[in-house]
Design an enzyme around this catalytic site. Structure first.
Site, PDB file in Angstrom:
ATOM      1  N   HIS A  62     104.627  27.557  -1.175  1.00 25.96           N
ATOM      2  CA  HIS A  62     105.545  28.662  -1.435  1.00 25.96           C
ATOM      3  C   HIS A  62     106.615  28.163  -2.397  1.00 25.96           C
ATOM      4  O   HIS A  62     106.728  26.960  -2.635  1.00 25.96           O
ATOM      5  CB  HIS A  62     106.160  29.191  -0.138  1.00 25.96           C
ATOM      6  N   GLY A  63     107.380  29.078  -2.922  1.00 20.27           N
ATOM      7  CA  GLY A  63     108.367  28.724  -3.930  1.00 20.27           C
ATOM      8  C   GLY A  63     109.642  28.145  -3.351  1.00 20.27           C
ATOM      9  O   GLY A  63     109.866  28.125  -2.147  1.00 20.27           O
TER      10      GLY A  63
END
Length: 144
Positions: A62-63
């Site tokens: 995920h970011g």
């Protein structure tokens, strides 16, 4: 997290490495217009600071917080691999890319953790043959 959020499922991933797997789920999120192409960079930034390997054959790329602005709407991209991917020395068979808008990723993470906490459930996911069966397993865990 509703089953509507689990719309991006690939039962036979094509990646052969950690970086290819991150790119594969990022592309799924980009193609679904859940994130901008820049979100892929934020996913690699996150991975370079801390491994997203979670155990039980699962990684959840995920970011970063800085990449949150690149999320257009919440979505999950789930990819299963026939052959384990080497994720920093760990075997990964499932990669779940998360794009969470306005903090909704916490609900997604909680449900994913619940599904993957039991090896019996992971074994079921390794054997399913349809995307709908994946959704059903997630729905069963949500109802439990």
């Amino acid at each position: 997290m509703s089953n509507k959020a689990i719309e991006l499922i690939r039962l036979v991933g094509v990646a052969k490495s950690r970086d290819e797997a991150i790119s594969e789920v990022a592309e799924m999120l980009i193609n679904a217009k859940a994130v901008t192409p820049s979100y892929r960079d934020a996913m690699f930034d996150r991975e370079s600071s801390v491994s997203t390997y979670m155990g039980h054959y699962l990684a959840i790329p995920h970011g970063t917080l800085e990449g949150a602005a690149e999320v257009l709407h919440s979505a999950l991209a789930i990819v299963r691999y026939e052959e384990p991917i080497d994720w920093d020395g760990n075997e990964v068979r499932f990669v779940i890319g998360i794009a969470g808008k306005d903090g909704t990723h916490m609900d997604s993470l909680a449900q994913i953790a619940q599904v993957f906490s039991e090896l019996e459930t992971v074994e079921k996911l390794l054997k399913v043959s349809t995307e709908e069966q994946v959704r059903e397993i997630f729905a069963e865990q949500a109802a439990a």
